[in-house]
Design a protein around this motif. Sequence first.
Motif, PDB file in Angstrom:
ATOM      1  N   UNK A  79       0.800  -1.218   0.000  1.00 15.14           N
ATOM      2  CA  UNK A  79       0.000   0.000   0.000  1.00 15.14           C
ATOM      3  C   UNK A  79       0.840   1.277   0.000  1.00 15.14           C
ATOM      4  N   UNK A  80       2.141   1.143   0.147  1.00 15.52           N
ATOM      5  CA  UNK A  80       3.054   2.282  -0.018  1.00 15.52           C
ATOM      6  C   UNK A  80       4.485   1.767  -0.011  1.00 15.52           C
ATOM      7  N   UNK A  81       5.308   2.338  -0.862  1.00 17.29           N
ATOM      8  CA  UNK A  81       6.740   2.043  -0.863  1.00 17.29           C
ATOM      9  C   UNK A  81       7.442   3.143  -0.089  1.00 17.29           C
ATOM     10  N   UNK A  82       8.282   2.753   0.865  1.00 20.46           N
ATOM     11  CA  UNK A  82       9.030   3.715   1.682  1.00 20.46           C
ATOM     12  C   UNK A  82      10.440   3.882   1.136  1.00 20.46           C
ATOM     13  N   UNK A  90       5.450   6.153  11.903  1.00 21.76           N
ATOM     14  CA  UNK A  90       5.327   7.235  12.879  1.00 21.76           C
ATOM     15  C   UNK A  90       3.921   7.255  13.483  1.00 21.76           C
ATOM     16  N   UNK A  91       2.939   6.852  12.697  1.00 18.15           N
ATOM     17  CA  UNK A  91       1.554   6.834  13.170  1.00 18.15           C
ATOM     18  C   UNK A  91       1.332   5.830  14.299  1.00 18.15           C
ATOM     19  N   UNK A  92       2.253   4.881  14.482  1.00 14.26           N
ATOM     20  CA  UNK A  92       2.072   3.899  15.562  1.00 14.26           C
ATOM     21  C   UNK A  92       2.159   4.560  16.938  1.00 14.26           C
ATOM     22  N   UNK A  93       2.712   5.771  17.002  1.00 12.91           N
ATOM     23  CA  UNK A  93       2.757   6.501  18.273  1.00 12.91           C
ATOM     24  C   UNK A  93       1.353   6.660  18.855  1.00 12.91           C
ATOM     25  N   UNK A  94       0.378   6.937  17.984  1.00  9.41           N
ATOM     26  CA  UNK A  94      -1.002   7.129  18.431  1.00  9.41           C
ATOM     27  C   UNK A  94      -1.910   5.965  18.061  1.00  9.41           C
ATOM     28  N   UNK A  95      -1.555   5.252  17.012  1.00 12.71           N
ATOM     29  CA  UNK A  95      -2.400   4.155  16.546  1.00 12.71           C
ATOM     30  C   UNK A  95      -2.308   2.940  17.468  1.00 12.71           C
ATOM     31  N   UNK A  96      -1.170   2.784  18.120  1.00 11.14           N
ATOM     32  CA  UNK A  96      -0.894   1.679  19.058  1.00 11.14           C
ATOM     33  C   UNK A  96      -0.735   0.341  18.327  1.00 11.14           C
ATOM     34  N   UNK A  97      -1.830  -0.323  17.989  1.00 11.22           N
ATOM     35  CA  UNK A  97      -1.702  -1.613  17.321  1.00 11.22           C
ATOM     36  C   UNK A  97      -1.678  -1.430  15.806  1.00 11.22           C
ATOM     37  N   UNK A  98      -0.723  -2.095  15.169  1.00 10.02           N
ATOM     38  CA  UNK A  98      -0.559  -1.967  13.723  1.00 10.02           C
ATOM     39  C   UNK A  98      -1.608  -2.791  12.986  1.00 10.02           C
ATOM     40  N   UNK A 135       4.362  15.106   7.806  1.00  9.72           N
ATOM     41  CA  UNK A 135       4.878  13.905   7.156  1.00  9.72           C
ATOM     42  C   UNK A 135       3.831  12.785   7.162  1.00  9.72           C
ATOM     43  N   UNK A 136       3.122  12.628   8.264  1.00 10.31           N
ATOM     44  CA  UNK A 136       2.086  11.594   8.321  1.00 10.31           C
ATOM     45  C   UNK A 136       0.877  11.970   7.460  1.00 10.31           C
ATOM     46  N   UNK A 137       0.611  13.262   7.332  1.00  9.61           N
ATOM     47  CA  UNK A 137      -0.487  13.717   6.469  1.00  9.61           C
ATOM     48  C   UNK A 137      -0.160  13.404   5.009  1.00  9.61           C
ATOM     49  N   UNK A 138       1.099  13.598   4.631  1.00 13.40           N
ATOM     50  CA  UNK A 138       1.515  13.284   3.261  1.00 13.40           C
ATOM     51  C   UNK A 138       1.434  11.784   3.018  1.00 13.40           C
ATOM     52  N   UNK A 139       1.764  10.981   4.030  1.00 10.34           N
ATOM     53  CA  UNK A 139       1.565   9.529   3.923  1.00 10.34           C
ATOM     54  C   UNK A 139       0.120   9.218   3.550  1.00 10.34           C
ATOM     55  N   UNK A 140      -0.826   9.857   4.238  1.00 17.12           N
ATOM     56  CA  UNK A 140      -2.239   9.622   3.960  1.00 17.12           C
ATOM     57  C   UNK A 140      -2.598  10.055   2.545  1.00 17.12           C
ATOM     58  N   UNK A 141      -2.007  11.162   2.088  1.00 13.34           N
ATOM     59  CA  UNK A 141      -2.261  11.629   0.727  1.00 13.34           C
ATOM     60  C   UNK A 141      -1.732  10.630  -0.300  1.00 13.34           C
TER      61      UNK A 141
END
Length: 247
Positions: A79-82, A90-98, A135-141
Amino acid sequence: MSTLHPEPRIANLVDKLSLRDSVSPEEIAVLETILETPYKVPAGADIVREHTRPQHSTLLISGFSARYTTLEDGGRQITEINVAGDFIDLHSLLMKQMDHGVVALTDCVAAQAPHARLIEVTERHPHLTRLLWLDTIIDAAIHRQWLVAMGRRSGLGHLAHLVCELYLRLQAAGQADDLTFELPLTQTMLGDALGLSTVHVSRLISELRNEGVIAWSGGRIQILDWRRLTELAEFDPTYLRLQSEPV
């Protein structure tokens, strides 16, 4: 732009952030101190496993990785190439479980930033927090554009869009220039990203070559006709937020 030369392990991240807003020497020092010792990850190994609860977020220092989801039949959708300079979770800081995993597509080097240190950043460094939030907003975009490509673009347009995106993202992180970049991924990996068979991917690459749009040899891509490539992709780089605007 910063007047301080960052450590190599965060150089790509700082290049990317500095493209969008200035990064102060103090903020560079903070980024250097929140990261633990870099480590190697072999190609094919998970950097972050699905359904785990990471206590840290991971910065990709070199190599290529991918976010993915696995289906019950074993099928994998990327779903995305890093690329180097990306905080891959970075979103795991708030998302908790992947709800997805991150796999090393090539041999990689990564470094972990404990969540406790990232929380301190949010409390003490509001501007740096906003940069990382962007940076996380751009990930979502990026995910939105991949969704559009998967559902509505032709196979050729989808591949062309991926090439355009990766070139600009690598350029932003100081890893590509002169319309040339390294992409050492197999056609199977590209198929998992595009939702296509390896045979179809091979056919599309040949079509781009034959039209004189790209030269693609091994893991090296040279874009020969950027205008035509963007036309095929219907590529609008707005979602990558490549301009400098204060945050």
